[in-house]
Design an enzyme around this catalytic site. Structure first.
Site, short mmCIF file in Angstrom:
data_model
loop_
_atom_site.label_atom_id
_atom_site.label_comp_id
_atom_site.label_asym_id
_atom_site.label_seq_id
_atom_site.Cartn_x
_atom_site.Cartn_y
_atom_site.Cartn_z
N TYR A 1 0.85 -1.19 0.00
CA TYR A 1 0.00 0.00 0.00
C TYR A 1 0.88 1.23 0.00
O TYR A 1 1.72 1.40 0.89
CB TYR A 1 -0.92 0.03 1.24
CG TYR A 1 -1.79 1.26 1.26
CD1 TYR A 1 -2.90 1.36 0.42
CD2 TYR A 1 -1.48 2.36 2.07
CE1 TYR A 1 -3.69 2.50 0.40
CE2 TYR A 1 -2.26 3.50 2.06
CZ TYR A 1 -3.36 3.56 1.22
OH TYR A 1 -4.14 4.70 1.19
N ASP B 1 9.14 3.22 1.21
CA ASP B 1 8.01 4.01 1.68
C ASP B 1 8.04 3.96 3.20
O ASP B 1 7.68 2.96 3.81
CB ASP B 1 6.71 3.43 1.11
CG ASP B 1 5.47 4.17 1.61
OD1 ASP B 1 5.58 4.90 2.62
OD2 ASP B 1 4.40 3.99 0.99
N LYS C 1 2.32 11.22 7.01
CA LYS C 1 1.63 11.03 8.29
C LYS C 1 2.20 11.93 9.41
O LYS C 1 2.20 13.12 9.28
CB LYS C 1 1.62 9.55 8.63
CG LYS C 1 0.80 8.76 7.56
CD LYS C 1 0.05 7.59 8.08
CE LYS C 1 -1.07 7.16 7.14
NZ LYS C 1 -0.67 6.25 6.10
C1 LIG Z 1 -0.85 6.35 4.66
C2 LIG Z 1 0.14 5.79 3.73
C3 LIG Z 1 0.38 6.37 2.48
C4 LIG Z 1 -0.47 7.48 1.94
O1 LIG Z 1 -0.39 8.64 2.68
P1 LIG Z 1 -1.61 9.68 2.56
O2 LIG Z 1 -1.12 10.88 3.28
O3 LIG Z 1 -2.78 9.02 3.22
O4 LIG Z 1 -1.83 9.92 1.12
C5 LIG Z 1 1.39 5.88 1.71
N1 LIG Z 1 2.14 4.85 2.13
C6 LIG Z 1 1.95 4.26 3.31
C7 LIG Z 1 2.82 3.14 3.71
C8 LIG Z 1 0.93 4.70 4.15
O5 LIG Z 1 0.72 4.09 5.30
#
Ligand SMILES: *Cc1c(COP(=O)(O)O)cnc(C)c1O
Length: 435
Positions: A162, A243, A270
């Site tokens: 994700y 990520d 975040k």
């Molecule tokens: C939350 C999240 C995203 C996306 O971030 P948003 O600010 O919600 O667009 C991307 N990668 C990971 C691993 C996440 O947990």
């Protein structure tokens, strides 16, 4: 395995828990009806929908939230890891008023973005950084940068990965994904993924993954898998992207620092923005300099709110004064203790449940056996997750229906003690369905 009779009884038990929830939340139900007239399903963020209708929060402070039906909960969801400071932290409130007083929507460069960029690059070992408004956007930009840098087209996320609303790879690709040409790697499967990288080298721009699958079940990467990716991508001129939108909170320098494996690019999001809208991508000077507007043919990078003063100020205060390396270590130690206690409990009762994760982030899975890949969680009984969610709500704990927990700095050891007790009550009460 549960017999047919037991499975039917689980349906009944869940239906009973749902009616208890409905009876206790009349205002949330009425709000759902009103919301559904103006938003699809009354919802503007899929992950917050729980059937038959979600809790509606009226206010929050510290680690406590109160819903519009008057119930108090300890907030264990922590805004899916973004809410690490708890609600309405006084230092963040002060930072926001400071920003408001010196002006928002400046439409100009200013000093706060510089101070914040200095903090973020030092903390997460980045040569250069760019800010965005969300983690999704940060990943989209990082992937696009990798494609421009390499002159190749294809990207490799992991099955079950994700990386945002338009970069979601559970059961193939989400229908609303950005149309990247993808080949999916297999998380923690060294040989299969190595072979895929070799097979697609000529057209592979980037490999992207979380060093622990966050929303995907808090499944840590194995060190050998990450070092294989580092070696293969380096040898083949492929950009390796971690990520760290969630996982950067698990170690003072991010989870890559804990593993001792440095990717070419990292993405953040975040909590780093102090609880304001935030995303960032950064890494090696070689790649990031593509965006340098003083250079030849710079890549454009737009975003009206990229340097908004609320995020720049709150993020800077949060990362320098609240979520210090010491605070980070203490929070993750608390999470490790909590996860160990939950797993001891499950072991003692011999139930098929386990808490996976690292430090302050965990997912409670209604499963026995080793979980090292997202595929291993596919057979979890969603009814058990819903039952745990509803039972814990009733006991005064709010977490994600999928079992995800991200501790904030405001959750205390006493809260953790009470949570362990509540989970023990769940296990005793629902033991017949837990294998
Ligand atoms: C939350 C999240 C995203 C996306 O971030 P948003 O600010 O919600 O667009 C991307 N990668 C990971 C691993 C996440 O947990």
């Amino acid at each position: 395995m549960m017999d047919r009779h037991g499975a039917d009884r689980l349906d009944d038990v869940l239906a009973e828990a749902v009616s208890g929830y409905v009876a206790a939340h009349p205002k949330a139900q009425a709000m759902q009806d009103r919301a559904a007239r103006v938003m699809p399903g009354g919802n503007t963020r899929t992950v917050l929908f729980t059937a038959p209708f979600p809790v509606r929060v009226a206010r929050a402070e510290g680690a406590r939230i109160t819903d519009m039906d008057g119930h108090d909960y300890v907030d264990l969801l922590g805004e899916y890891s973004a809410g690490i400071y708890g609600h309405s932290h006084p230092r963040i409130k002060a930072a926001i008023s400071e920003a408001l007083e010196t002006g928002v929507n400046l439409g100009a460069s200013h000093a706060r973005e510089v101070a914040f960029a200095e903090t973020v690059t030092a903390r997460f070992n980045l040569d250069l950084v760019r800010f965005t408004n969300s983690g999704t956007e940060a990943n989209m930009m990082a992937l696009s940068a990798a494609r421009c840098f390499t002159g190749r087209r294809r990207i490799m996320p992991m099955e079950g990965g994700y990386h945002g609303g338009t970069l979601y790879f559970s059961h193939g690709a989400s229908p609303v994904n950005a149309p990247f040409d993808c080949v999916l790697g297999r998380y923690n499967d060294i040989e299969a993924t190595r072979a895929l990288i070799a097979q697609h080298t000529d057209d592979l721009a980037a490999v992207i993954l979380e060093p622990m699958l966050g929303g995907g079940g808090c499944i840590p990467a194995e060190a050998g898998f990450l070092s294989m990716l580092r070696e293969e991508t380096r040898a083949r001129g492929i950009v390796l992207i971690f990520d760290e939108v969630m996982t950067s909170r698990l170690h003072p320098g991010g989870l890559s620092a804990r593993f001792g494996i440095e990717p070419d690019l990292k993405t953040l999001g975040k909590y780093v923005g102090g609880g304001m809208s935030f995303g960032a991508f950064g890494g090696t000077r070689e790649i990031m300099a593509l965006f340098d507007p003083t250079g030849p043919n710079p890549l454009p990078h737009a975003g009206t709110f990229n340097n908004n003063t609320l995020t720049m100020t709150a993020g800077h205060a949060a990362m320098t004064e609240i979520f210090t390396p010491e605070a980070c270590i203490a929070l993750n130690a608390r999470g490790d203790r909590l996860r160990d206690r939950l797993n001891d409990l499950f072991m003692r009762y011999q139930v098929r449940m386990q808490a996976k994760g690292i430090g302050s982030m965990m997912t409670i899975h209604p499963l026995g056996g080793e979980i090292t890949s997202p595929q291993a969680t596919e057979h979890a009984d969603i009814r058990l997750k819903r039952l745990l969610f509803l039972d814990l709500l009733e006991s005064g704990f709010y977490m994600a229906e999928r079992g995800f927990v991200a501790l904030s700095l405001m959750v205390t050891d006493a809260d953790c003690d009470r949570l362990v007790e509540a989970v023990e009550r769940f296990v005793e009460r629902r033991r017949a369905y837990l294998g």
